[in-house]
Structure formats: structure tokens, C-alpha cells
Scaffold this motif. Structure first.
Motif, PDB file in Angstrom:
ATOM      1  N   LEU A  67       0.829  -1.200   0.000  1.00 25.91           N
ATOM      2  CA  LEU A  67       0.000   0.000   0.000  1.00 25.91           C
ATOM      3  C   LEU A  67       0.861   1.247   0.000  1.00 25.91           C
ATOM      4  O   LEU A  67       2.037   1.213   0.367  1.00 25.91           O
ATOM      5  N   ILE A  68       0.243   2.377  -0.375  1.00 22.12           N
ATOM      6  CA  ILE A  68       0.831   3.695  -0.147  1.00 22.12           C
ATOM      7  C   ILE A  68      -0.247   4.553   0.503  1.00 22.12           C
ATOM      8  O   ILE A  68      -1.434   4.433   0.177  1.00 22.12           O
ATOM      9  N   ASN A  69       0.148   5.377   1.449  1.00 24.02           N
ATOM     10  CA  ASN A  69      -0.808   6.156   2.236  1.00 24.02           C
ATOM     11  C   ASN A  69      -0.544   7.647   2.102  1.00 24.02           C
ATOM     12  O   ASN A  69       0.594   8.088   1.941  1.00 24.02           O
ATOM     13  N   TYR A  70      -1.645   8.420   2.205  1.00 19.38           N
ATOM     14  CA  TYR A  70      -1.567   9.876   2.258  1.00 19.38           C
ATOM     15  C   TYR A  70      -2.574  10.388   3.280  1.00 19.38           C
ATOM     16  O   TYR A  70      -3.694   9.868   3.361  1.00 19.38           O
ATOM     17  N   PRO A  71      -2.208  11.398   4.064  1.00 23.25           N
ATOM     18  CA  PRO A  71      -3.171  11.987   4.999  1.00 23.25           C
ATOM     19  C   PRO A  71      -4.399  12.487   4.244  1.00 23.25           C
ATOM     20  O   PRO A  71      -4.282  13.099   3.182  1.00 23.25           O
ATOM     21  N   ALA A  72      -5.581  12.243   4.800  1.00 22.54           N
ATOM     22  CA  ALA A  72      -6.810  12.588   4.076  1.00 22.54           C
ATOM     23  C   ALA A  72      -7.920  13.061   5.007  1.00 22.54           C
ATOM     24  O   ALA A  72      -9.089  12.898   4.690  1.00 22.54           O
ATOM     25  N   GLY A  73      -7.552  13.633   6.148  1.00 19.49           N
ATOM     26  CA  GLY A  73      -8.601  14.151   7.020  1.00 19.49           C
ATOM     27  C   GLY A  73      -8.165  14.251   8.459  1.00 19.49           C
ATOM     28  O   GLY A  73      -8.257  13.282   9.208  1.00 19.49           O
ATOM     29  N   ASN A  74      -7.694  15.431   8.867  1.00 21.49           N
ATOM     30  CA  ASN A  74      -7.343  15.641  10.268  1.00 21.49           C
ATOM     31  C   ASN A  74      -8.623  15.931  11.046  1.00 21.49           C
ATOM     32  O   ASN A  74      -9.364  16.857  10.711  1.00 21.49           O
ATOM     33  N   ILE A  75      -8.882  15.153  12.068  1.00 22.76           N
ATOM     34  CA  ILE A  75     -10.134  15.253  12.815  1.00 22.76           C
ATOM     35  C   ILE A  75     -10.048  16.298  13.916  1.00 22.76           C
ATOM     36  O   ILE A  75     -11.050  16.877  14.328  1.00 22.76           O
ATOM     37  N   GLY A  76      -8.847  16.560  14.410  1.00 25.61           N
ATOM     38  CA  GLY A  76      -8.664  17.565  15.442  1.00 25.61           C
ATOM     39  C   GLY A  76      -8.935  17.038  16.832  1.00 25.61           C
ATOM     40  O   GLY A  76      -9.103  15.835  17.059  1.00 25.61           O
ATOM     41  N   GLY A  77      -8.981  17.964  17.802  1.00 29.34           N
ATOM     42  CA  GLY A  77      -9.236  17.580  19.184  1.00 29.34           C
ATOM     43  C   GLY A  77     -10.623  16.989  19.348  1.00 29.34           C
ATOM     44  O   GLY A  77     -11.601  17.492  18.796  1.00 29.34           O
ATOM     45  N   GLN A  78     -10.701  15.909  20.101  1.00 27.07           N
ATOM     46  CA  GLN A  78     -11.950  15.192  20.272  1.00 27.07           C
ATOM     47  C   GLN A  78     -12.427  15.302  21.726  1.00 27.07           C
ATOM     48  O   GLN A  78     -11.975  16.162  22.478  1.00 27.07           O
ATOM     49  N   MET A  79     -13.313  14.395  22.084  1.00 26.46           N
ATOM     50  CA  MET A  79     -13.774  14.288  23.461  1.00 26.46           C
ATOM     51  C   MET A  79     -13.265  12.980  24.061  1.00 26.46           C
ATOM     52  O   MET A  79     -12.824  12.081  23.351  1.00 26.46           O
ATOM     53  N   GLY A  80     -13.360  12.900  25.382  1.00 23.50           N
ATOM     54  CA  GLY A  80     -12.842  11.732  26.077  1.00 23.50           C
ATOM     55  C   GLY A  80     -13.789  10.556  26.134  1.00 23.50           C
ATOM     56  O   GLY A  80     -13.432   9.505  26.662  1.00 23.50           O
ATOM     57  N   GLY A  81     -14.993  10.719  25.610  1.00 24.18           N
ATOM     58  CA  GLY A  81     -15.887   9.585  25.506  1.00 24.18           C
ATOM     59  C   GLY A  81     -17.130   9.685  26.370  1.00 24.18           C
ATOM     60  O   GLY A  81     -17.297  10.581  27.195  1.00 24.18           O
ATOM     61  N   TRP A  82     -18.010   8.715  26.152  1.00 23.49           N
ATOM     62  CA  TRP A  82     -19.304   8.616  26.825  1.00 23.49           C
ATOM     63  C   TRP A  82     -19.275   7.464  27.824  1.00 23.49           C
ATOM     64  O   TRP A  82     -18.818   6.368  27.507  1.00 23.49           O
ATOM     65  N   PHE A  83     -19.816   7.714  29.018  1.00 27.19           N
ATOM     66  CA  PHE A  83     -19.786   6.710  30.079  1.00 27.19           C
ATOM     67  C   PHE A  83     -21.142   6.681  30.793  1.00 27.19           C
ATOM     68  O   PHE A  83     -21.761   7.722  31.009  1.00 27.19           O
ATOM     69  N   ARG A  84     -21.549   5.494  31.157  1.00 27.41           N
ATOM     70  CA  ARG A  84     -22.797   5.364  31.909  1.00 27.41           C
ATOM     71  C   ARG A  84     -22.599   5.583  33.397  1.00 27.41           C
ATOM     72  O   ARG A  84     -23.563   5.758  34.130  1.00 27.41           O
ATOM     73  N   ARG A  85     -21.350   5.545  33.836  1.00 27.98           N
ATOM     74  CA  ARG A  85     -21.053   5.843  35.236  1.00 27.98           C
ATOM     75  C   ARG A  85     -19.826   6.741  35.295  1.00 27.98           C
ATOM     76  O   ARG A  85     -19.050   6.818  34.349  1.00 27.98           O
ATOM     77  N   GLU A  86     -19.686   7.440  36.388  1.00 24.93           N
ATOM     78  CA  GLU A  86     -18.585   8.387  36.523  1.00 24.93           C
ATOM     79  C   GLU A  86     -17.244   7.651  36.664  1.00 24.93           C
ATOM     80  O   GLU A  86     -17.171   6.576  37.268  1.00 24.93           O
TER      81      GLU A  86
END
Length: 368
Positions: A152-171
Motif C-alpha cells: 500500500l501507499i498512504n496519504y493523509p486525508a482528514g485531520n479530525i482535530g481535538g476530540q472528546m474523552g468519551g461517553w460513560f454510563r457511570r462516573e
């Protein structure tokens, strides 16, 4: 004339100009000639159409290629599941089922940990630093060396940037709260949470909400507010955490079958690189613009915003460093990328402490 204008204006837009790859190829980008062949490719992707910013940016990449070749080089993108599930896009391209794919390397770090550096790793580089490393810090060359071993050969195709730490049902208060936690998370972040006792599952975007509703998982790390809202994750979970220390600057990739790449005329190769680079920067801009309003909507719908404690983040940071050093001692391929990456990170952190940290701390706390 139209193709020449597109090469000048579209491939060399303000966002694309920030990348070295664009600057280098655009200065000498040839215009597709009438004698060039008609080529039709299929692109498998790891994303559903419901993630409209993500998928429309991929569609824009493909449209750019068609426009700049006068409709002679056409790439048709397919949403996740139409050709392959999210975790199989790489295999689809390697095997030649499709000529190319758009995915994120985090689905494949269980096989090749070093691929995590392109997708984003715990306590890694933020979006701007990631771009600097990929285009000017040797990152793209280092990862292309790995992908070539896969055909394969790869090229960057979409920087998503800063995200969130996720979803949790409990703290989540301490690392002990991770023990036994059933969580969807990919990449080296998933490997790290496994070490800390979590039960990790790797699921594609289309599989996450059904797993939450069926209580097969109780926590999810995905992207940011805009896409998380699109998937409906707030309907099945309560607590929304920050920061996303496991992927501070995640990036998607265009993967191309190397044999197919080598058969392309040189100007088609150049045009495809231009289109991928513009998509890479455009995606970051679009998410940066969209996530703020999406977060406000989520909070208005009763989502509780939480922050990982400093003690929790410090403990996970120490565990991440230990994991990287262990991988580097055991895996030559990982070590070859990690050592220069670590040196680059150290240098850019020193610079960003000087040029950004003080102002950002003041500006973010100063209010409107």
C-alpha cells in the motif's frame, strides 16, 4: 483551461497551502492531457453517510480528482459496510478488492502498533503538531515505509482535530474505575485501557449505538460532539468526558493499492495527492467550526459534561509511556518510528510552550 484553474485554485487553496506536500507538487502539477486514459476506481471507507461532514469531505476529494482530470479519473466512495466493515478496509485495498480506501489506522494497531502514529496515540500530538510531523517531520515517509510492506501507499486525508474523552454510563474518578469497564475504543488507546483492566471492543461507527442499547458496552470513545450527536450516543449514555488524551490529533488516511498506484499516470498521482491534502485540512476546519454548536445542543439535552481528574490523567500518562517503551524494546518497526517521533514531540512542545501556551491559557479563561 478549467482543469488548470482547478489546479491553481482548488488544490492550492488556503488550507492546502499549509502542507509541504501540496506546495511541492502544486508548483509543477501537470494538467491532464486529452490523451490520458479513463480510469474508474472504487473506494471503501470506514464511515457511514450519516457522518455527513466526514463522508462529504471524502466525496469532495473524489470530485476534485474527477474535476482536475476532466472526468477521466473517477473514484466512487462507498460507505462503511457496502464493501467492507470499518476494520477491514485496509484488507480490502491490500487484496485488490478495491483500488483504494479511506479509513483510520487505529483499526489496525493490534497487528502493527506503529500504524498508530498516523491515526493518533495516547498523549500524542495535537492537530497542528500532527500535521507538522506528517508533512515536515518525517512522519509521512516513516509510515509509508511500513505501508509499502503491505502493498500500500498512504496519504493523509482528514485531520479530525481535538476530540472528546468519551461517553460513560457511570462516573470515572480513578484508573480503578476502568477495571471491567466494557468500552468501545480502537488503536493504542484501546491497548492501554486493556492494560488498565478494561474490556475493550473495536466497533465501527455503524455498530456502536446498537451495542450501547443492547448493553454489550457501557462506554464509548468515538470522535467529537458533532459526530457523536449524529450517532445518537447521548440517547444511551449520560456522562460526556474530556479531554481526549488517547487521540489528541487523530487523522484519517487515503490507502491506495501500490500496484494500482504505480499504473497511474504521473499527473493523476499528483492530482490525487493534491485532493487528499486539501481534504485533510478541510476536514479539520469543518469539525472545528461544527463541534462548538453541537456541544451546546448536547448540553441542552441533559448531557452532563465531566473532566477526567488530574490524578487519572497522570496515571494513564505514566501507563502510556511505559507501554511505548516496552513496545519500542520489543518491536523494531515501532521503535523506528517512535524514537524520532518522540524527539520531534519534545522539540515542538518546547516551542509551543513559548508561542502558544501562555496566550491560550489567558484567552480561554478570559471569556468573551
Amino acid at each position: 483551461m478549467k482543469r488548470r484553474t482547478l489546479l491553481a485554485q482548488t488544490g492550492l487553496g488556503a488550507t492546502a497551502l499549509t502542507a509541504a506536500a501540496t506546495v511541492k507538487v502544486a508548483a509543477q502539477a501537470p494538467v491532464s492531457s486529452p490523451s490520458q486514459p479513463a480510469i474508474r476506481w472504487r473506494m471503501a471507507t470506514a464511515f457511514p453517510k450519516s457522518l455527513d461532514i466526514m463522508f462529504s469531505t471524502i466525496e469532495s476529494l473524489c470530485q476534485q480528482v474527477s474535476d482536475m482530470t476532466g472526468g477521466k479519473f473517477v473514484i466512487t466512495p462507498y460507505p462503511v459496510g457496502d464493501i467492507a466493515p470499518a476494520a477491514k478496509v485496509l484488507d480490502t485495498v491490500t487484496e485488490g478488492t478495491t483500488e483504494c480506501g479511506c479509513t483510520i489506522s487505529l483499526y489496525y494497531t493490534d497487528r502493527i502498533p506503529a500504524l498508530g502514529f498516523t491515526g493518533g496515540i495516547p498523549f500524542g500530538l495535537n492537530a497542528q503538531q500532527q500535521n507538522a510531523w506528517l508533512f515536515y517531520g518525517g512522519g509521512l515517509e516513516a509510515t509509508q515505509k511500513i505501508y509499502r510492506t503491505l502493498g500500500l501507499i498512504n496519504y493523509p486525508a482528514g485531520n479530525i482535530g481535538g476530540q472528546m474523552g468519551g461517553w460513560f454510563r457511570r462516573e470515572i474518578e480513578t484508573v480503578d474505575d476502568l477495571k471491567g469497564l466494557k468500552i468501545r475504543i480502537a488503536g493504542l488507546g484501546g491497548s492501554l485501557l486493556k492494560r488498565l483492566g478494561a474490556e475493550v471492543q473495536i466497533l465501527g461507527p455503524d455498530e456502536i449505538l446498537p451495542a450501547l442499547v443492547a448493553e454489550k458496552i457501557e462506554a464509548v470513545e468515538f470522535l467529537g460532539p458533532y459526530d457523536d450527536e449524529k450517532l445518537g450516543l447521548h440517547k444511551a449514555t449520560r456522562y460526556y468526558y474530556s479531554p481526549s488524551w488517547w487521540e489528541p490529533g487523530a487523522s484519517n488516511e487515503l490507502l491506495i493499492n501500490l500496484n494500482q498506484w504505480q499504473t497511474l499516470p504521473q499527473d493523476y498521482q499528483t492530482i490525487l495527492q493534491l485532493a487528499a491534502t486539501e481534504a485533510h485540512h478541510k476536514l479539520l476546519a469543518r469539525y472545528t467550526a461544527a463541534n462548538s454548536a453541537a456541544l451546546e445542543r448536547l448540553l441542552a439535552n441533559g448531557v452532563q459534561l465531566k473532566t477526567f481528574s488530574p490524578e487519572f490523567v497522570q496515571a494513564t500518562y505514566q501507563a502510556a509511556v511505559a507501554m511505548y517503551e516496552e513496545l519500542a524494546s520489543q518491536d523494531p518497526q515501532f521503535r523506528e518510528v517512535y524514537q524520532p517521533w518522540k524527539a520531534f514531540r519534545s522539540k515542538i512542545h518546547k516551542w509551543n510552550r513559548v508561542n502558544e501556551m501562555g496566550f491560550a491559557t489567558f484567552a480561554f479563561n478570559a471569556g468573551n
